[in-house]
Structure formats: structure tokens, C-alpha cells
Motif scaffolding. Structure first.
Motif, mmCIF file in Angstrom:
data_model
loop_
_atom_site.group_PDB
_atom_site.id
_atom_site.type_symbol
_atom_site.label_atom_id
_atom_site.label_comp_id
_atom_site.label_asym_id
_atom_site.label_seq_id
_atom_site.Cartn_x
_atom_site.Cartn_y
_atom_site.Cartn_z
ATOM 1 N N UNK A 102 0.774 -1.283 -0.022
ATOM 2 C CA UNK A 102 0.125 0.079 0.044
ATOM 3 C C UNK A 102 0.729 1.404 0.009
ATOM 4 N N UNK A 103 1.945 1.206 0.733
ATOM 5 C CA UNK A 103 2.744 2.390 0.792
ATOM 6 C C UNK A 103 3.566 2.643 -0.283
ATOM 7 N N UNK A 104 3.769 1.618 -1.318
ATOM 8 C CA UNK A 104 4.399 1.532 -2.517
ATOM 9 C C UNK A 104 3.628 2.214 -3.514
ATOM 10 N N UNK A 105 2.426 1.717 -3.520
ATOM 11 C CA UNK A 105 1.408 2.570 -4.445
ATOM 12 C C UNK A 105 1.074 3.988 -4.176
ATOM 13 N N UNK A 106 1.135 4.086 -2.921
ATOM 14 C CA UNK A 106 0.853 5.588 -2.406
ATOM 15 C C UNK A 106 1.907 6.441 -3.085
ATOM 16 N N UNK A 107 3.238 6.129 -2.783
ATOM 17 C CA UNK A 107 4.476 6.518 -3.331
ATOM 18 C C UNK A 107 4.373 6.902 -4.584
ATOM 19 N N UNK A 108 4.052 5.754 -5.459
ATOM 20 C CA UNK A 108 4.124 5.863 -6.788
ATOM 21 C C UNK A 108 3.064 6.928 -7.358
ATOM 22 N N UNK A 109 1.660 6.981 -6.735
ATOM 23 C CA UNK A 109 0.677 7.534 -7.192
ATOM 24 C C UNK A 109 0.802 9.125 -6.862
ATOM 25 N N UNK A 110 1.102 9.356 -5.659
ATOM 26 C CA UNK A 110 1.071 10.670 -5.076
ATOM 27 C C UNK A 110 2.476 11.172 -4.900
ATOM 28 N N UNK A 111 3.571 10.446 -4.375
ATOM 29 C CA UNK A 111 5.060 10.879 -3.978
ATOM 30 C C UNK A 111 5.986 11.306 -5.454
ATOM 31 N N UNK A 112 5.828 10.392 -6.241
ATOM 32 C CA UNK A 112 6.466 10.470 -7.554
ATOM 33 C C UNK A 112 5.946 11.456 -8.069
ATOM 34 N N UNK A 113 4.807 11.860 -8.570
ATOM 35 C CA UNK A 113 4.565 13.049 -9.320
ATOM 36 C C UNK A 113 4.847 14.324 -8.505
ATOM 37 N N UNK A 114 5.059 14.343 -7.381
ATOM 38 C CA UNK A 114 5.409 15.561 -6.569
ATOM 39 C C UNK A 114 6.878 15.542 -6.441
ATOM 40 N N UNK A 115 7.551 14.460 -6.634
ATOM 41 C CA UNK A 115 9.031 14.367 -6.672
ATOM 42 C C UNK A 115 9.472 15.167 -8.046
ATOM 43 N N UNK A 116 8.656 14.690 -9.009
ATOM 44 C CA UNK A 116 9.233 15.219 -10.488
ATOM 45 C C UNK A 116 8.650 16.562 -10.584
ATOM 46 N N UNK A 117 7.890 17.130 -10.220
ATOM 47 C CA UNK A 117 7.565 18.519 -10.102
ATOM 48 C C UNK A 117 8.635 19.498 -9.362
ATOM 49 N N UNK A 118 9.017 18.955 -8.172
ATOM 50 C CA UNK A 118 10.185 19.538 -7.380
ATOM 51 C C UNK A 118 11.374 19.458 -8.019
ATOM 52 N N UNK A 119 11.656 18.398 -8.826
ATOM 53 C CA UNK A 119 13.012 18.204 -9.650
ATOM 54 C C UNK A 119 13.085 19.032 -10.827
ATOM 55 N N UNK A 120 11.759 19.435 -11.567
ATOM 56 C CA UNK A 120 11.937 20.181 -12.754
ATOM 57 C C UNK A 120 11.997 21.534 -12.182
ATOM 58 N N UNK A 121 11.345 22.065 -11.141
ATOM 59 C CA UNK A 121 11.319 23.135 -10.572
ATOM 60 C C UNK A 121 12.725 23.509 -9.967
ATOM 61 N N UNK A 122 13.233 22.670 -9.425
ATOM 62 C CA UNK A 122 14.618 23.098 -8.887
ATOM 63 C C UNK A 122 15.613 23.152 -10.116
#
Length: 81
Positions: free
Chosen positions: A10-30
Motif C-alpha cells: 500500500x505504501x508503494x502504491x501511495x508513493x508511486x501515485x502521489x509522491x512520484x509526481x510531486x518529486x518530478x515537479x520538485x525536480x523540474x522546478x529545482x
């Protein structure tokens, strides 16, 4: 305390669905905060950022794609069979 198989899944699914897109946006912004680096350097930055995110989370993702090991124990079967 070790996480159970279902909790890790469940944590893996949550990370992939919520955390990963947030990380991508943060990386591109950085990367966008700086002047545009050469293409090869920008590529290396994105490759490094793509590897770095998994390092603290690898224990959660390890073994999630395998069959549930707790299911075999509950049925009374030998896990090595």
C-alpha cells in the motif's frame, strides 16, 4: 519494527501515485531555478535525481512484486515448497 507485506504494498502504491509526481515537479522546478545548463549536464542531473529518490525507499519496494509470503504461512504450507 518491520512493515508487513500488505502495508509495504500500500505504501508503494501511495508513493508511486502521489509522491512520484510531486518529486518530478520538485525536480523540474529545482533545475528550472538555474540558468539552462548544457544538455549533457541537464541529462546527468535528471538521471541522478531519478536514482536518488529510490535510495531511502528501497526497503518499501523490495519484494512487493512477489507473492504474499504471509499467505503461504496462513495456509500451513511450507514456504520453501
Amino acid at each position: 519494527m518491520a512493515l508487513g507485506y500488505k502495508t509495504r504494498k500500500r505504501l508503494a502504491i501511495l508513493i508511486l501515485l502521489v509522491g512520484m509526481p510531486l518529486y518530478v515537479v520538485a525536480a523540474v522546478t529545482l533545475v528550472g531555478l538555474f540558468d539552462r545548463p548544457p544538455l549533457w549536464l541537464e541529462f546527468l542531473i535528471y538521471v541522478a535525481l531519478g536514482i536518488v529518490w529510490i535510495l531511502p525507499l528501497r526497503t518499501i519496494f523490495r519484494g512487493v512484486a512477489q507473492a504474499d509470503p504471509d499467505e503461504k504461512k496462513a495456509e500451513g504450507q511450507d514456504p520453501s515448497a
